[in-house]
Enzyme design. Structure first.
Site, short mmCIF file in Angstrom:
data_model
loop_
_atom_site.label_atom_id
_atom_site.label_comp_id
_atom_site.label_asym_id
_atom_site.label_seq_id
_atom_site.Cartn_x
_atom_site.Cartn_y
_atom_site.Cartn_z
N LYS A 183 47.45 66.52 24.12
CA LYS A 183 48.62 67.17 23.50
C LYS A 183 48.20 68.51 22.87
CE LYS A 183 47.74 64.29 19.45
NZ LYS A 183 48.05 63.01 18.80
N TYR B 152 42.24 93.64 2.61
CA TYR B 152 43.45 93.59 1.79
C TYR B 152 43.18 92.93 0.44
CZ TYR B 152 46.39 94.58 5.89
OH TYR B 152 46.99 95.15 6.98
C1 LIG Z 1 46.85 62.20 18.81
C2 LIG Z 1 46.91 60.74 19.08
C3 LIG Z 1 45.78 60.03 19.51
C4 LIG Z 1 44.39 60.65 19.59
O1 LIG Z 1 43.77 60.67 18.33
P1 LIG Z 1 42.29 61.25 18.14
O2 LIG Z 1 41.97 60.99 16.73
O3 LIG Z 1 42.38 62.71 18.46
O4 LIG Z 1 41.42 60.53 19.10
C5 LIG Z 1 45.94 58.70 19.86
N1 LIG Z 1 47.16 58.09 19.76
C6 LIG Z 1 48.25 58.74 19.35
C7 LIG Z 1 49.55 58.01 19.25
C8 LIG Z 1 48.17 60.07 18.97
O5 LIG Z 1 49.26 60.70 18.52
#
Ligand SMILES: *Cc1c(COP(=O)(O)O)cnc(C)c1O
Length: 342
Positions: free
Chosen positions: A37, A237
């Site tokens: 994702k 800045y």
């Molecule tokens: C993002 C996510 C994962 C992965 O988690 P990590 O800590 O990056 O391994 C697994 N399950 C769900 C439902 C998620 O949203």
């Protein structure tokens, strides 16, 4: 004129494959599903997906329907699971693209493969009880709230999941994230959903080498200009860094628009291989480092890689490595992105 790229991200596909293999070994027979994702946690979703599948991952997980369609265009046959909500308007597209969806709110979509999600303690998405599976249901899942920090609560969630899914052995049961795969054998069930560890970033915020993981991303720029500050002169800045003695600083043409956040002042990066401290306010397109002597314009800078860890930047910014990685701006127009087979 600069010979170097202003902001260049290099993804090491070999590192992704080796991380996937490490996770598969830890999974001890459970399938590995690669979580890609948010553009593969900023690393490049399509490249990471291909490498993970080559190494033995059997499905890809994303949060949104557009993320899934983007992957489907590049990967005609991969299993792709959309973990977040999909609107009624998007449901037809999900069916055509042969995606798998998650039912987490009581409505179970039809004509598409579905995973039922139960809430075992995350207190976010998920049903409090599993409804009778329809014939579209292929999996049952839950999500852990604190596998990286709270063993007792994790074990409670694992026990709740085991109990709630006891009669559903024909479905694929999946619960574990990266931290759980690495620490809790009993959380593995039939498949594990790993994101952060695949990229070689530790879910525990510590050195990924401790888990046998290799960082997959390098981020490089260069020193565009060296400048001497006299006592009382400042850089950036708000004049937040004022020299108290003659000080050489190097200006690097990368800033918060590239993902080098304003709260990362004080972190280290490498100038020609030597650790240097970032000082002053980080601008949209530039930051400053303290040098011990002027360097040639074009001297290489490593913002991530060669021992400079995203985990370190996260500690300075008082956040988690996930947020730093996802915030890296690897889009064309701001960066060059290359994948190498390391
Ligand atoms: C993002 C996510 C994962 C992965 O988690 P990590 O800590 O990056 O391994 C697994 N399950 C769900 C439902 C998620 O949203």
């Amino acid at each position: 004129m600069a010979r170097m790229e202003r902001s260049c991200f290099t993804l090491d596909l070999g590192a992704v494959r080796r991380n996937a293999e490490t996770l598969l070994r830890a999974a001890e027979g459970a399938e590995l599903w690669a979580v890609v994702k948010a553009e593969g946690y900023g690393h490049g979703a399509v490249d990471v997906s291909k490498a993970a599948l080559e190494a033995g991952a059997t499905a890809l997980c994303v949060a949104t329907l557009p993320e899934a369609l983007h992957l489907r265009a590049a990967l005609r046959n991969a299993r792709i699971l959309v973990m977040g909500p999909v609107s009624e308007r998007e449901l037809g597209e999900a069916r055509i693209a042969r995606l798998e969806l998650v039912a987490a709110d009581g409505q179970v979509p039809e004509g598409v493969r579905v995973h039922l999600k139960i809430d075992t303690g995350m207190g976010r998405w998920g049903l409090s009880e599993i409804p009778a599976p329809t014939r579209d249901v292929v999996g049952v899942m839950s999500h852990l709230a604190s596998a990286e920090s709270d063993p007792a609560f994790t074990q409670l969630q694992v026990a709740r999941f085991r109990e709630a899914t006891a009669g559903l052995g024909s479905l694929t049961r999946h619960l574990a994230n990266s931290a759980a795969v690495l620490r809790f054998a009993e959380s593995r069930f039939d498949a594990v959903r790993c994101g952060i560890a695949l990229y070689g970033i530790s879910p525990f915020g510590t050195d990924p080498a401790d888990e046998g993981l290799e960082p997959a991303l390098r981020w490089e720029s260069y020193v565009a200009l060296s400048k001497r500050l006299e006592p009382g002169e400042s850089t950036g800045y708000g004049r937040r860094h004022v020299a108290d003695r003659p000080t050489w600083i190097g200006v690097v043409p990368v800033g918060y628009a590239d993902g080098f956040r304003r709260d990362m002042t004080g972190t280290d990066l490498l100038v020609a291989g030597a650790r240097r401290r970032v000082v002053g306010t980080i601008s949209m397109d530039a930051l400053a480092v303290v040098l011990d002597a002027p360097v040639e314009p074009g001297t290489p800078v490593t913002l991530v890689g060669d021992g400079v860890l995203i985990e370190e930047h996260a500690r300075v910014a008082d956040t988690i490595a996930y947020e730093i990685a996802v915030g890296l701006n690897t889009r064309s127009g701001r960066a060059r992105r290359v994948a190498v087979d390391g």
